[in-house]
Design an enzyme around this catalytic site. Structure first.
Site, mmCIF file in Angstrom:
data_model
loop_
_atom_site.group_PDB
_atom_site.id
_atom_site.type_symbol
_atom_site.label_atom_id
_atom_site.label_comp_id
_atom_site.label_asym_id
_atom_site.label_seq_id
_atom_site.Cartn_x
_atom_site.Cartn_y
_atom_site.Cartn_z
ATOM 1 N N SER A 22 -22.556 9.148 13.680
ATOM 2 C CA SER A 22 -22.534 9.422 12.247
ATOM 3 C C SER A 22 -23.144 10.793 11.981
ATOM 4 O O SER A 22 -24.342 11.004 12.202
ATOM 5 C CB SER A 22 -23.329 8.351 11.495
ATOM 6 O OG SER A 22 -23.575 8.797 10.182
ATOM 7 N N HIS A 27 -18.008 9.394 12.709
ATOM 8 C CA HIS A 27 -18.212 8.615 11.483
ATOM 9 C C HIS A 27 -18.744 9.532 10.386
ATOM 10 O O HIS A 27 -19.696 10.289 10.591
ATOM 11 C CB HIS A 27 -19.210 7.498 11.803
ATOM 12 C CG HIS A 27 -19.443 6.512 10.704
ATOM 13 N ND1 HIS A 27 -18.607 5.449 10.457
ATOM 14 C CD2 HIS A 27 -20.441 6.416 9.799
ATOM 15 C CE1 HIS A 27 -19.087 4.730 9.454
ATOM 16 N NE2 HIS A 27 -20.201 5.300 9.021
ATOM 17 N N ASP A 37 -20.076 9.620 6.495
ATOM 18 C CA ASP A 37 -20.618 8.797 5.402
ATOM 19 C C ASP A 37 -20.568 9.535 4.068
ATOM 20 O O ASP A 37 -21.198 10.577 3.908
ATOM 21 C CB ASP A 37 -22.090 8.458 5.692
ATOM 22 C CG ASP A 37 -22.225 7.436 6.794
ATOM 23 O OD1 ASP A 37 -21.620 6.361 6.685
ATOM 24 O OD2 ASP A 37 -22.958 7.722 7.771
ATOM 25 N N MET A 50 -21.544 9.288 0.135
ATOM 26 C CA MET A 50 -22.432 8.541 -0.786
ATOM 27 C C MET A 50 -22.393 9.185 -2.161
ATOM 28 O O MET A 50 -22.407 10.409 -2.269
ATOM 29 C CB MET A 50 -23.862 8.579 -0.254
ATOM 30 C CG MET A 50 -24.004 8.026 1.142
ATOM 31 S SD MET A 50 -25.718 8.101 1.664
ATOM 32 C CE MET A 50 -25.550 7.472 3.336
ATOM 33 N N HIS A 92 -16.458 6.485 5.811
ATOM 34 C CA HIS A 92 -17.117 5.311 5.222
ATOM 35 C C HIS A 92 -17.581 5.714 3.831
ATOM 36 O O HIS A 92 -18.550 6.466 3.689
ATOM 37 C CB HIS A 92 -18.297 4.935 6.141
ATOM 38 C CG HIS A 92 -19.164 3.837 5.621
ATOM 39 N ND1 HIS A 92 -20.458 3.644 6.085
ATOM 40 C CD2 HIS A 92 -18.960 2.863 4.693
ATOM 41 C CE1 HIS A 92 -20.991 2.607 5.477
ATOM 42 N NE2 HIS A 92 -20.110 2.121 4.623
ATOM 43 N N MET A 124 -19.336 4.983 0.516
ATOM 44 C CA MET A 124 -20.305 4.125 -0.184
ATOM 45 C C MET A 124 -20.329 4.597 -1.630
ATOM 46 O O MET A 124 -21.221 5.329 -2.063
ATOM 47 C CB MET A 124 -21.678 4.250 0.487
ATOM 48 C CG MET A 124 -21.713 3.586 1.854
ATOM 49 S SD MET A 124 -23.014 4.235 2.922
ATOM 50 C CE MET A 124 -22.150 5.609 3.646
ATOM 51 N N MET A 154 -22.397 -3.911 7.857
ATOM 52 C CA MET A 154 -23.608 -3.087 7.734
ATOM 53 C C MET A 154 -24.809 -3.866 8.275
ATOM 54 O O MET A 154 -25.066 -4.999 7.859
ATOM 55 C CB MET A 154 -23.879 -2.721 6.269
ATOM 56 C CG MET A 154 -22.915 -1.728 5.651
ATOM 57 S SD MET A 154 -22.768 -0.147 6.509
ATOM 58 C CE MET A 154 -24.455 0.455 6.479
ATOM 59 N N ASP A 178 -22.801 -0.763 11.772
ATOM 60 C CA ASP A 178 -23.359 0.506 11.299
ATOM 61 C C ASP A 178 -24.770 0.262 10.771
ATOM 62 O O ASP A 178 -24.964 -0.502 9.821
ATOM 63 C CB ASP A 178 -22.443 1.036 10.184
ATOM 64 C CG ASP A 178 -22.844 2.388 9.638
ATOM 65 O OD1 ASP A 178 -23.791 3.004 10.153
ATOM 66 O OD2 ASP A 178 -22.188 2.823 8.668
HETATM 67 C C1 DX5 Z 1 -26.044 4.313 6.308
HETATM 68 C C2 DX5 Z 1 -24.823 4.937 6.932
HETATM 69 C C3 DX5 Z 1 -24.902 5.021 8.393
HETATM 70 C C4 DX5 Z 1 -26.026 5.855 8.946
HETATM 71 C C5 DX5 Z 1 -26.505 5.177 10.196
HETATM 72 O O1 DX5 Z 1 -25.775 4.016 4.996
HETATM 73 O O2 DX5 Z 1 -23.667 4.197 6.615
HETATM 74 O O3 DX5 Z 1 -23.657 5.436 8.975
HETATM 75 O O4 DX5 Z 1 -25.652 7.171 9.252
HETATM 76 O O5 DX5 Z 1 -27.640 5.808 10.645
HETATM 77 P P1 DX5 Z 1 -28.554 5.198 11.782
HETATM 78 O O6 DX5 Z 1 -27.703 5.034 13.009
HETATM 79 O O7 DX5 Z 1 -29.627 6.227 11.942
HETATM 80 O O8 DX5 Z 1 -29.075 3.881 11.277
HETATM 81 ZN ZN ZN Z 2 -21.723 4.623 7.694
#
Ligand code: DX5
Ligand code: ZN
Length: 216
Positions: free
Chosen positions: A7, A32, A34, A36, A65, A67, A138, A176
């Site tokens: 990620s 990956h 993310d 947000m 991904h 969110m 998650m 994840d």
């Molecule tokens: C959290 C993200 C993850 C995050 C995971 O909301 O969706 O993808 O980057 O990070 P680690 O592996 O550090 O928990």
């Molecule tokens: Zn993620």
């Protein structure tokens, strides 16, 4: 063979070029990404433009991904982006918006994933599981990297694996949050296909390439 999806949320943004080059040298088959929105989760990350840049410099599968509270609208911001998988949250939409969101992603040529937060039961996905290419479980509350793995995710993987076998479905199982060598191994024992790992890979003392290798 387990797929590793580092990620980039945990990458060094000041030196993203080098970080992507390291991922390209590694055994990670996916990256990956993310997204947000500061509303569905209490954090902001990045949007389509950085993804376009990454896509120009890697041949890895791009696993997005989102969110966000309004995935039906947000997926349009990613039109023309190098998306392979687009995963949105079940909790973000009313039930009557689930299928239109999936269909919109398909029209853009993407594979589609559905994700559940730690408080959401996998049974709530019955009716959608037939329509997706991936289920993202998650194992932390979404929003931040570097949190601790929640073992309750393992039972969900088992349930989802059992369901796909019973119904002869082919969706991938992805996990994840809080993935490291130990928790990654546990997830694979519970039938997980794709391990997302952020802080573990990017802060691995011997570097990204070795960090990815240690998860395999
Ligand atoms: C959290 C993200 C993850 C995050 C995971 O909301 O969706 O993808 O980057 O990070 P680690 O592996 O550090 O928990
Ligand atoms: Zn993620």
């Amino acid at each position: 063979m387990t797929i590793i999806a580092p990620s980039v949320l945990s990458a060094d943004f000041y030196d993203l070029k080098t970080q992507i080059e390291e991922l390209n040298k590694s055994e990670a088959k996916w990256i990956h990404y993310d997204v947000m929105d500061g509303h569905f989760v209490p954090n902001l990350s990045f949007g389509p433009d950085i993804l376009k840049q990454i896509g120009k410099h890697t041949d890895r599968v791009l696993d997005v991904h989102i969110m966000v509270s309004n995935p039906l609208k947000v997926v349009d911001y990613f039109s023309g982006c190098p998306v392979d998988y687009m995963t949105f949250h079940k909790e973000a939409v009313d039930d009557n918006v689930l299928i239109p969101t999936i269909e919109k992603c398909r029209l853009k040529g993407w594979k589609v994933g559905i994700s559940i937060k730690p408080g959401t039961r996998p049974e709530s996905l019955i009716g959608v599981l037939e329509l997706v290419d991936m289920v993202l479980v998650m194992s932390v509350e979404p929003g931040f990297g570097g949190q601790s793995f929640m073992p309750s995710a393992l039972d969900k993987l088992d349930w989802l694996d059992n369901y796909r076998k019973q119904h002869k479905l082919n969706y991938l199982l992805e996990i994840d949050g809080g993935i490291n060598r130990e928790t990654g191994k546990l997830a694979v024992e519970h039938h997980c296909d794709v391990l997302v790992a952020g802080s573990y890979v990017f802060k691995y003392p011997e570097g990204i390439v070795e960090g990815v290798k240690s998860l395999l």
